[in-house]
Design a protein around this motif. Structure first.
Motif, PDB file in Angstrom:
ATOM      1  N   SER A 150       0.815  -1.215   0.000  1.00 52.29           N
ATOM      2  CA  SER A 150       0.000   0.000   0.000  1.00 52.29           C
ATOM      3  C   SER A 150       0.848   1.265   0.000  1.00 52.29           C
ATOM      4  O   SER A 150       0.334   2.362  -0.186  1.00 52.29           O
ATOM      5  N   ARG A 151       2.155   1.112   0.237  1.00 53.04           N
ATOM      6  CA  ARG A 151       3.054   2.259   0.191  1.00 53.04           C
ATOM      7  C   ARG A 151       4.490   1.779   0.054  1.00 53.04           C
ATOM      8  O   ARG A 151       4.790   0.609   0.296  1.00 53.04           O
ATOM      9  N   VAL A 152       5.369   2.699  -0.331  1.00 53.93           N
ATOM     10  CA  VAL A 152       6.796   2.407  -0.479  1.00 53.93           C
ATOM     11  C   VAL A 152       7.563   3.262   0.512  1.00 53.93           C
ATOM     12  O   VAL A 152       7.316   4.465   0.626  1.00 53.93           O
ATOM     13  N   LEU A 153       8.489   2.639   1.234  1.00 54.94           N
ATOM     14  CA  LEU A 153       9.314   3.352   2.212  1.00 54.94           C
ATOM     15  C   LEU A 153      10.766   3.327   1.760  1.00 54.94           C
ATOM     16  O   LEU A 153      11.302   2.263   1.446  1.00 54.94           O
ATOM     17  N   MET A 154      11.398   4.490   1.730  1.00 58.52           N
ATOM     18  CA  MET A 154      12.800   4.590   1.331  1.00 58.52           C
ATOM     19  C   MET A 154      13.693   4.479   2.552  1.00 58.52           C
ATOM     20  O   MET A 154      13.560   5.251   3.503  1.00 58.52           O
ATOM     21  N   ALA A 155      14.612   3.508   2.518  1.00 66.47           N
ATOM     22  CA  ALA A 155      15.561   3.313   3.623  1.00 66.47           C
ATOM     23  C   ALA A 155      16.949   3.094   3.031  1.00 66.47           C
ATOM     24  O   ALA A 155      17.629   2.115   3.342  1.00 66.47           O
ATOM     25  N   ILE A 156      17.360   4.014   2.171  1.00 68.72           N
ATOM     26  CA  ILE A 156      18.655   3.906   1.493  1.00 68.72           C
ATOM     27  C   ILE A 156      19.756   4.391   2.427  1.00 68.72           C
ATOM     28  O   ILE A 156      19.600   5.390   3.133  1.00 68.72           O
ATOM     29  N   GLU A 157      20.870   3.682   2.426  1.00 69.37           N
ATOM     30  CA  GLU A 157      22.002   4.054   3.272  1.00 69.37           C
ATOM     31  C   GLU A 157      22.543   5.423   2.859  1.00 69.37           C
ATOM     32  O   GLU A 157      22.564   5.756   1.669  1.00 69.37           O
ATOM     33  N   ASP A 158      22.966   6.227   3.848  1.00 74.62           N
ATOM     34  CA  ASP A 158      23.493   7.561   3.564  1.00 74.62           C
ATOM     35  C   ASP A 158      24.704   7.505   2.636  1.00 74.62           C
ATOM     36  O   ASP A 158      24.916   8.396   1.812  1.00 74.62           O
ATOM     37  N   SER A 159      25.514   6.446   2.774  1.00 74.92           N
ATOM     38  CA  SER A 159      26.751   6.347   1.998  1.00 74.92           C
ATOM     39  C   SER A 159      26.569   5.634   0.659  1.00 74.92           C
ATOM     40  O   SER A 159      27.498   5.547  -0.127  1.00 74.92           O
ATOM     41  N   GLU A 160      25.367   5.143   0.390  1.00 75.49           N
ATOM     42  CA  GLU A 160      25.138   4.372  -0.837  1.00 75.49           C
ATOM     43  C   GLU A 160      25.028   5.295  -2.041  1.00 75.49           C
ATOM     44  O   GLU A 160      24.207   6.218  -2.051  1.00 75.49           O
ATOM     45  N   PRO A 161      25.845   5.069  -3.087  1.00 72.04           N
ATOM     46  CA  PRO A 161      25.751   5.920  -4.288  1.00 72.04           C
ATOM     47  C   PRO A 161      24.456   5.628  -5.035  1.00 72.04           C
ATOM     48  O   PRO A 161      24.204   4.497  -5.437  1.00 72.04           O
ATOM     49  N   VAL A 162      23.654   6.662  -5.237  1.00 69.74           N
ATOM     50  CA  VAL A 162      22.344   6.488  -5.871  1.00 69.74           C
ATOM     51  C   VAL A 162      22.153   7.585  -6.915  1.00 69.74           C
ATOM     52  O   VAL A 162      22.462   8.752  -6.656  1.00 69.74           O
ATOM     53  N   ASN A 163      21.638   7.216  -8.059  1.00 72.47           N
ATOM     54  CA  ASN A 163      21.238   8.198  -9.073  1.00 72.47           C
ATOM     55  C   ASN A 163      19.875   8.736  -8.672  1.00 72.47           C
ATOM     56  O   ASN A 163      18.831   8.148  -8.986  1.00 72.47           O
TER      57      ASN A 163
END
Length: 653
Positions: free
Chosen positions: A208-221
């Protein structure tokens, strides 16, 4: 029937539940001993002798005592963890040894295989019943919780999944990972999907929803990530950053709307912390407008560079109280040892500024005090000029008089070819500091110019978010209006960086990438909150975007540079503008005329002088000052030439 029985047991008191656990374990352990003997003798009707009966009962009682010592009955079964396995295992091993010892002491026939079989039966029955009850209780509430998909399969994502599983609102259904090695795998009992298959994951799992829990140090576009998330049919939210978790100001399961920097779709600008620390560590620093959006964030960041003193200069009592309380808490928790001083005062009062700077031996000033809301300043011309122009001038003169080493002005992109009083007054403030930089060399003046600050007071993001939550409509002034954007931490970091790089009179600007169309930002927020825009083509949508028209002094496009040939600096994302400046005697004459015009409350004269000052000011409408328009019927008349005659000195109005 089963649910009513479970509900009845859950409503019992803790002593009653413990009593039930003890009785149940007594029965199960007795059954395990009987089963071990019956299996050993291959006799389903086996019945113990008197000695075997007493040894069995004594073993069960001793085992119950061991479980009590191990704390097994203090554990809440619905939250029981895998650590209970160890307690049960130790208790069962002790119980098996007890059976052997008692059989030897009482000369009772206990075959060597019986304690082993008994131990296996006891562990399965005692552990199995507990985890079975836990599963039944959890499953009863599991289906009522909203299913969520977690973007990020690192430590933060796993912590979030664990925290949500223990909570009562959400249940984790799976992970989305940017690491290719994790794709098509399982973490615990949860599947892992690739980002490109997030739509499929939502459909298959019923999230029913998406939660973002990306690591602070993870390289992301970020741009690509936001493009994919924006197209989803469910809301997208986030969890606190690791720094907030470490500082204890938030919990991993504190779900909230997307961070403002996520909406920008670009990586934040990183400062050169070594250079900034060198200019702040052990210094006495003063921040004007310390309770405002930029000023308060400046204070937070300056505090962590450990100046000897941090002086908070603010005219709003409540804002000053709030930021002092917050900084005192940070100072104490992190043991920074900074001497904090909260001072009430206005920058338009030269003597107050000078007295404060002298009292605390201020070495660096960050001038964030300003009126910055375009329509409000347009409706209050004199006060805007007094605060933005003369406030800067008086604070700067006080800095020179008290031997301040560095003075940094927080400027705005609206100072470039301004069409409103706010932008013209900030450009005039820049000219004042450039003139003062030419007049003397003891105090280094520099200016930092950046775009709109997301999340500040008056920012569109909180406004849009509130409008979306209220069911709309979302109000945008014009469908083609675009702006450059920064987050408050980015803007503050740039100010500190520029403050350490300035040599005297420079205007620093940030390479902010592509400007953002406000209407597109509104649509992005609507989509990321799981809603659809209502349009003529989609009349059944949720939120409508309404265009209200440009406000007084507002223009479609903002710029960061007046000239076309910016100069690079030591920081790859910071440029130095090459722009026209005025000699001090010209600035001084203009200030004198502005003083006289302000004292006479002649808004027409003030506007004419700002145009004459080579600020590039080109108003796109009539004078909009509320008091002036209400009390002066001759707005178009030529202003009194006496007002423009140069007066001696500049008084605090």
């Amino acid at each position: 029937m089963r649910n009513s029985l479970i509900n009845g047991i859950l409503r019992l008191s803790r002593p009653q539940k413990r009593a039930i656990s003890v009785v149940t374990d007594f029965v199960l352990l007795s059954l395990a001993i009987w089963g071990a003997f019956a299996l050993r003798f291959e006799n389903a009707t086996w019945f113990p002798s008197d000695k075997q009966l007493w040894v069995s009962l004594a073993t069960v009682v001793v085992t119950i005592g061991a479980f009590v010592k191990l704390g097994l009955y203090r554990a809440v079964i619905r939250y029981i963890s895998e650590h209970a396995f160890l307690a049960i295992l130790v208790g069962v091993v002790f119980s098996s040894v007890t059976l052997i010892v008692l059989g030897f002491l009482f000369q009772t026939m206990v075959p060597r295989s019986v304690p082993v079989i008994y131990g296996a039966f006891a562990f399965v029955l005692v552990a199995g019943t507990r985890f079975g009850v836990r599963t039944m209780v959890r499953r009863r509430t599991y289906r009522s919780k909203d299913g969520v998909l977690i973007v990020g399969a690192g430590p933060k994502g796993m912590q979030l999944a664990s925290a949500l599983a223990q909570g009562v609102e959400y249940r984790p259904l799976g992970f989305v990972s940017m690491v290719e090695a994790n794709h098509k795998s399982m973490i615990g009992s949860l599947p892992v999907y690739a980002l490109n298959f997030i739509d499929k994951a939502i459909r298959e799992l019923g999230a029913s929803r998406v939660l973002m829990a990306i690591e602070d140090s993870e390289p992301v576009n970020r741009k690509e990530l936001m493009r994919i998330l924006e197209g989803l049919s469910v809301p997208v939210q986030t969890v606190p950053s690791m720094s907030e978790l470490v500082a204890g100001v938030a919990r991993i399961n504190d779900i909230r709307d997307l961070e403002i920097e996520d909406l920008l779709g670009r990586d934040p600008v990183r400062p050169d912390t070594a250079m900034v620390s060198q200019s702040l560590f052990g210094k006495s620093v003063l921040v004007t407008g310390a309770g405002g959006s930029i000023g308060s964030e400046l204070c937070r960041q300056i505090l962590r560079h450990k100046p000897s003193k941090l002086v908070l200069f603010e005219q709003s009592e409540f804002s000053l109280y709030a930021i002092e309380r917050e900084l005192q808490s940070i100072n104490q928790i992190e043991a920074l040892g900074v001497s904090l001083h909260a001072v009430l005062g206005s920058v338009i009062h030269r003597r107050r500024c000078e007295t404060v700077m002298r009292a605390f031996g201020v070495q660096a000033v960050y001038h964030a005090a300003a009126y910055k809301h375009v329509p409000l300043v347009e409706h209050n011309v004199i006060e805007g000029v007094q605060n933005n122009v003369f406030g800067t001038f008086h604070a700067a003169e006080a800095a020179i008089a008290t031997g301040v080493e560095r003075f940094v002005l927080i400027s705005t992109d609206k100072a470039v070819r301004p069409t409103n009083i706010m932008g013209a007054s900030k450009r005039m403030a820049e000219l004042v500091l450039q003139g003062l930089a030419q007049r003397q060399s003891d105090t280094v003046f520099s200016m930092v110019r950046f775009g709109n600050v997301l999340g500040s007071s008056g920012s569109v993001v909180p406004l849009f978010r509130d409008q979306i939550r209220d069911g709309g409509p979302v109000t945008v002034t014009h469908q083609d209006i675009i702006r450059y954007f920064m987050t408050i931490p980015e803007a503050s970091q740039l100010v500190l960086q520029a403050g350490s790089m300035g040599q005297g009179g420079e205007v620093f600007v940030l390479d902010m990438g592509e400007p953002v169309r406000i209407a597109d930002l509104a649509r992005k927020m609507i989509h990321l909150m799981g809603l659809e825009e209502r349009t003529e083509d989609n009349p059944d949508g949720d939120i409508e975007i309404v265009y209200t028209g440009l406000r007084p002094g507002e223009k479609l496009y903002e710029e960061l540079l007046i000239g076309d040939n910016p100069q690079g600096t030591a920081h790859p994302r910071i440029m130095m503008a090459r722009e026209v400046s005025l000699e001090w005697n010209e600035v001084e004459e203009l200030l004198g005329k502005l003083t006289r015009a302000s004292q006479a409350f002649d808004c027409g004269a003030v506007i004419h002088l700002l145009q004459e000052a080579r600020t590039g000011y080109a108003p796109n409408g009539e004078v909009a000052d509320l008091v002036w328009c209400s009390g002066n019927n001759n707005i178009g008349e030529k202003f009194d030439s006496k007002v423009l005659s140069f007066g001696s000195g500049f008084s605090d109005l």
